[in-house]
Scaffold this motif. Structure first.
Motif, PDB file in Angstrom:
ATOM      1  N   GLY A 133     -32.002  45.449 -33.469  1.00  0.00           N
ATOM      2  CA  GLY A 133     -33.038  46.292 -34.044  1.00  0.00           C
ATOM      3  C   GLY A 133     -34.452  45.932 -33.654  1.00  0.00           C
ATOM      4  O   GLY A 133     -35.401  46.385 -34.294  1.00  0.00           O
ATOM      5  N   ASN A 134     -34.623  45.129 -32.605  1.00  0.00           N
ATOM      6  CA  ASN A 134     -35.964  44.742 -32.161  1.00  0.00           C
ATOM      7  C   ASN A 134     -35.936  44.608 -30.645  1.00  0.00           C
ATOM      8  O   ASN A 134     -35.164  43.816 -30.092  1.00  0.00           O
ATOM      9  N   PHE A 135     -36.792  45.401 -29.977  1.00  0.00           N
ATOM     10  CA  PHE A 135     -36.799  45.372 -28.518  1.00  0.00           C
ATOM     11  C   PHE A 135     -37.356  44.064 -27.977  1.00  0.00           C
ATOM     12  O   PHE A 135     -37.026  43.657 -26.861  1.00  0.00           O
ATOM     13  N   GLY A 136     -38.213  43.391 -28.751  1.00  0.00           N
ATOM     14  CA  GLY A 136     -38.706  42.086 -28.316  1.00  0.00           C
ATOM     15  C   GLY A 136     -37.574  41.077 -28.213  1.00  0.00           C
ATOM     16  O   GLY A 136     -37.453  40.332 -27.226  1.00  0.00           O
ATOM     17  N   ILE A 137     -36.715  41.056 -29.242  1.00  0.00           N
ATOM     18  CA  ILE A 137     -35.539  40.177 -29.207  1.00  0.00           C
ATOM     19  C   ILE A 137     -34.610  40.603 -28.071  1.00  0.00           C
ATOM     20  O   ILE A 137     -34.022  39.751 -27.380  1.00  0.00           O
ATOM     21  N   ALA A 138     -34.494  41.912 -27.855  1.00  0.00           N
ATOM     22  CA  ALA A 138     -33.650  42.409 -26.766  1.00  0.00           C
ATOM     23  C   ALA A 138     -34.143  41.900 -25.419  1.00  0.00           C
ATOM     24  O   ALA A 138     -33.342  41.552 -24.534  1.00  0.00           O
ATOM     25  N   ILE A 139     -35.464  41.831 -25.251  1.00  0.00           N
ATOM     26  CA  ILE A 139     -36.030  41.301 -24.002  1.00  0.00           C
ATOM     27  C   ILE A 139     -35.666  39.831 -23.836  1.00  0.00           C
ATOM     28  O   ILE A 139     -35.272  39.383 -22.746  1.00  0.00           O
TER      29      ILE A 139
ATOM     30  N   HIS B 102     -44.513  52.103 -28.658  1.00  0.00           N
ATOM     31  CA  HIS B 102     -44.751  51.728 -30.052  1.00  0.00           C
ATOM     32  C   HIS B 102     -43.628  50.879 -30.627  1.00  0.00           C
ATOM     33  O   HIS B 102     -43.446  50.851 -31.854  1.00  0.00           O
ATOM     34  N   ALA B 103     -42.870  50.204 -29.757  1.00  0.00           N
ATOM     35  CA  ALA B 103     -41.805  49.313 -30.234  1.00  0.00           C
ATOM     36  C   ALA B 103     -42.426  47.981 -30.625  1.00  0.00           C
ATOM     37  O   ALA B 103     -43.036  47.301 -29.793  1.00  0.00           O
ATOM     38  N   PRO B 104     -42.292  47.548 -31.878  1.00  0.00           N
ATOM     39  CA  PRO B 104     -42.941  46.315 -32.327  1.00  0.00           C
ATOM     40  C   PRO B 104     -42.111  45.078 -31.985  1.00  0.00           C
ATOM     41  O   PRO B 104     -40.899  45.163 -31.759  1.00  0.00           O
ATOM     42  N   PHE B 105     -42.780  43.941 -31.964  1.00  0.00           N
ATOM     43  CA  PHE B 105     -42.103  42.645 -31.828  1.00  0.00           C
ATOM     44  C   PHE B 105     -42.268  41.937 -33.170  1.00  0.00           C
ATOM     45  O   PHE B 105     -41.706  42.328 -34.173  1.00  0.00           O
ATOM     46  N   PHE B 106     -43.086  40.915 -33.207  1.00  0.00           N
ATOM     47  CA  PHE B 106     -43.413  40.238 -34.454  1.00  0.00           C
ATOM     48  C   PHE B 106     -44.922  40.001 -34.485  1.00  0.00           C
ATOM     49  O   PHE B 106     -45.584  39.929 -33.450  1.00  0.00           O
ATOM     50  N   GLY B 107     -45.461  39.849 -35.700  1.00  0.00           N
ATOM     51  CA  GLY B 107     -46.879  39.521 -35.842  1.00  0.00           C
ATOM     52  C   GLY B 107     -47.770  40.632 -35.349  1.00  0.00           C
ATOM     53  O   GLY B 107     -47.616  41.799 -35.729  1.00  0.00           O
TER      54      GLY B 107
ATOM     55  N   PHE C  43     -51.183  43.546 -18.580  1.00  0.00           N
ATOM     56  CA  PHE C  43     -49.832  44.079 -18.472  1.00  0.00           C
ATOM     57  C   PHE C  43     -49.252  44.297 -19.873  1.00  0.00           C
ATOM     58  O   PHE C  43     -49.726  43.737 -20.846  1.00  0.00           O
ATOM     59  N   PRO C  44     -48.195  45.126 -19.974  1.00  0.00           N
ATOM     60  CA  PRO C  44     -47.556  45.310 -21.290  1.00  0.00           C
ATOM     61  C   PRO C  44     -47.136  43.980 -21.895  1.00  0.00           C
ATOM     62  O   PRO C  44     -46.660  43.079 -21.194  1.00  0.00           O
ATOM     63  N   ALA C  45     -47.302  43.859 -23.208  1.00  0.00           N
ATOM     64  CA  ALA C  45     -46.993  42.604 -23.894  1.00  0.00           C
ATOM     65  C   ALA C  45     -45.532  42.207 -23.702  1.00  0.00           C
ATOM     66  O   ALA C  45     -45.211  41.022 -23.585  1.00  0.00           O
ATOM     67  N   GLY C  46     -44.634  43.190 -23.648  1.00  0.00           N
ATOM     68  CA  GLY C  46     -43.227  42.880 -23.453  1.00  0.00           C
ATOM     69  C   GLY C  46     -42.969  42.169 -22.150  1.00  0.00           C
ATOM     70  O   GLY C  46     -42.112  41.271 -22.066  1.00  0.00           O
ATOM     71  N   LEU C  47     -43.712  42.527 -21.121  1.00  0.00           N
ATOM     72  CA  LEU C  47     -43.549  41.888 -19.817  1.00  0.00           C
ATOM     73  C   LEU C  47     -44.084  40.462 -19.845  1.00  0.00           C
ATOM     74  O   LEU C  47     -43.497  39.550 -19.250  1.00  0.00           O
ATOM     75  N   VAL C  48     -45.195  40.252 -20.525  1.00  0.00           N
ATOM     76  CA  VAL C  48     -45.767  38.911 -20.619  1.00  0.00           C
ATOM     77  C   VAL C  48     -44.850  38.004 -21.441  1.00  0.00           C
ATOM     78  O   VAL C  48     -44.664  36.824 -21.116  1.00  0.00           O
ATOM     79  N   ILE C  49     -44.269  38.552 -22.513  1.00  0.00           N
ATOM     80  CA  ILE C  49     -43.318  37.770 -23.321  1.00  0.00           C
ATOM     81  C   ILE C  49     -42.120  37.365 -22.463  1.00  0.00           C
ATOM     82  O   ILE C  49     -41.637  36.229 -22.520  1.00  0.00           O
TER      83      ILE C  49
END
Length: 598
Positions: A374-380, A470-475, A549-555
């Motif tokens: 349920g979280n794309f950040g965790i999925a990454i 608009h997919a959130p991660f945390f914080g 760059f998108p935050a997801g890519l930096v993470i």
């Protein structure tokens, strides 16, 4: 050594020039263009008064080759309120169909908002031609004197009944012309974004008639956001044997019309980053397609088709079926339409790029983990682990080779002392040493080459798929497709002032820079001062480069660096090689002892 030094200096200067170009020219120019566009729109809205005539477009006589006269620009609500309409109400869509022309010109996407804030307005896709952001789809016919008036932009249809168009209740519209030809249009829609339009034409004239179906998607404004080379926005379609067509707005501005040719299968429309509209013509008769820019009256962009004439014998009825897509480019929905409606290559509406065979599986893997966690950040993060696992054998060989290179370092120093300036002899001796010790000196390049397509595929996935929007991660990361909104230059929001876009160096870019710095310190400091300088400053350079760059890519990059550090440390210990990280950090930050003899 001199050639080596010059090589690295050239690389460093090239990187610095690119960074300077990005921050000193490109970013200020984009910001200037954005502010100019906003100012023009504000001025235009302020100057527009009731009764004032501008280069607009109303519901006037238009054929696929016709012009649209000017009219007064109106607000969306004003334009919708002045005409009779059939309401649209489905789980995904809201809006209405204009009974004048049976035009789809009022369509909003219930599940998507303009900003991260759920209270912000929902996305408006279609808007009446009389509005500033006019954008609509229309289906009709081109006839002759024998057929009489055929349905077009000015045709006033009559609804049978008064119900809404919902996913379970289609609507029926009728129009009878002066020759006695009866047009019955049935419109249905599914729970997502696909409309099915079936026209039944009954010939009651007493003689055969011929007419040509047409369809068009028309837009009066192109997106004001700057285009990005990794994503196509503009005209799109798959036109039979002519294949995928991606035509830029600027191309039609220069050439007026791009005509791919005639086909019997395919689809065409207009695509944005996250939204699209497309018409799927009848797949049983040849049709001509065009992507055009018209400047007669109010400038507009138009994708249209015109089917070869069909003949209807006297007293007979012929059906013509079109599909109309208008909505969000959700991957499973688009793929589902490709299969369920047998639309050729409809999945290419999403710009997976040349490496689609790598990019799309990357998304599917991430989407699988997202549906579970349920979280794309965790999925990454989990996807990164899977990818690291797949490449583990190659990475292990690389790190093992690097470990063996360190073990034979004393022997290499002996060879350098032995051969001196004899470069050819030194090269042959080193190759023999590599062979005896089973070392591949090029092994260190493979992880870099492998990481490039992974990085690019992930960048494409995060940037182009609406699932990431608009997919959130945390914080503070509430949108993985947008850059980290914090900045070190205002102490991450503690100081009360806005930071220019070029200085948005957020928390995650800094974490990425630190992990990259630590990864590079896993190896001994290069003896060459130039190389050492480049290795020292490269994390800083990449921190600035990836900040936008998108935050997801930096993470992903920061997490990948962390896994690489752990992996390299384990392999080095297995081969009995010292991990240089702590020694290098101590040497870098510790106090250097001075020689009393100096």
């Amino acid at each position: 050594m001199e050639k080596n030094r010059n090589y690295f200096v050239a690389i460093a200067l090239s990187v610095l020039i690119l960074i300077a170009w990005q921050f000193l020219y490109v970013n200020p120019k984009l910001e200037k263009d954005r502010l100019l566009t906003e100012a023009q729109q504000t001025q235009q809205a302020a100057e527009q008064k009731p009764g004032q005539t501008t280069a607009g477009a109303g519901s006037t006589a238009v054929t696929p080759n016709g012009a649209v006269p000017g009219g007064a620009l109106e607000s969306h609500d004003q334009a919708v309120a002045k005409s009779a309409r059939v309401a649209i109400d489905t789980p995904a869509l809201a809006g209405s169909i204009n009974l004048t022309g049976a035009r789809f010109d009022d369509l909003r996407l219930k599940e998507f908002h303009e900003t991260v804030d759920k209270s912000s307005p929902i996305i408006t896709l279609f808007s009446p031609a009389e509005t500033q952001h006019g954008y609509f789809a229309e289906l009709g016919f081109v006839g002759s004197d024998a057929t009489g008036q055929t349905p077009g932009p000015q045709t006033v249809w009559t609804q049978q009944g008064d119900g809404k168009l919902t996913a379970s209740t289609p609507v029926t519209l009728t129009f009878t012309n002066e020759k006695g030809v009866v047009f019955t249009r049935t419109i249905s829609v599914d729970e997502h974004y696909m409309f099915q339009v079936t026209d039944s034409i009954k010939n009651a004239t007493g003689a055969p008639i011929s007419l040509s179906p047409y369809g068009r998607v028309t837009r009066f404004e192109k997106p004001t956001t700057p285009s990005v080379y990794v994503l196509h926005e503009g005209f799109i379609g798959v036109i039979g044997e002519h294949g995928l067509q991606e035509v830029k707005y600027t191309t039609t501005e220069e050439d007026t019309t791009v005509a791919p040719g005639k086909a019997t299968t395919g689809w065409l429309g207009i695509t944005d980053k996250y939204w699209a509209s497309a018409i799927v013509p009848p797949q049983d008769s040849p049709y001509e397609t065009r992507f055009s820019h018209f400047t007669d009256g109010r400038p507009r962009y138009q994708a249209d088709y015109k089917q070869d004439a069909i003949t209807i014998p006297a007293g007979e009825t012929v059906d013509v079926k079109n599909l109309l897509f208008g909505g969000a480019k959700e991957v499973p929905v688009i793929d589902g339409y490709k299969t369920s409606y047998s639309i050729p290559h409809f999945d290419l509406m999403i710009d997976w790029g040349w490496f689609w065979f790598f990019t799309k599986p990357m998304f599917q893997l991430m989407d699988f983990f997202f549906r579970y966690f349920g979280n794309f950040g965790i999925a990454i993060l989990i996807t990164t682990i899977v990818v690291k696992g797949l490449f583990f054998p190659i990475a292990s060989k690389q790190y093992a080779s690097m470990a063996n290179m360190k073990k034979v370092q004393p022997k290499m120093e002996e060879l350098k002392a032995k051969f001196g300036d004899d470069r050819m002899g030194l090269q042959q001796a080193m190759m023999q040493l590599y062979k005896e010790e089973k070392i591949n000196p090029l092994a260190g390049c493979w992880p870099i080459f492998l990481q490039i397509p992974v990085f690019f595929a992930l960048y494409k996935v995060i940037y182009v798929t609406i699932e990431m929007r608009h997919a959130p991660f945390f914080g503070w990361i509430q949108d993985l497709s947008a850059p980290d909104p914090t900045s070190i230059f205002n102490l991450f929001g503690l100081l009360p002032f806005a930071v220019p876009h070029a200085l948005l160096i957020g928390v995650w870019p800094l974490i990425m820079g630190v992990t990259m710095f630590l990864q590079m310190r896993m190896n001994p400091t290069p003896p060459d001062p130039t190389q050492a300088m480049i290795f020292t400053w490269m994390p800083v350079v990449f921190t600035f480069m990836l900040a936008s760059f998108p935050a997801g890519l930096v993470i992903y990059w920061a997490w990948n660096n962390t896994l690489s550090i752990i992996q390299q440390a384990i392999i080095m210990k297995r081969h009995g090689v010292k991990v240089e990280l702590f020694s290098n950090l101590k040497g870098l930050f510790g106090k250097k002892k001075t020689d009393p003899a100096q």
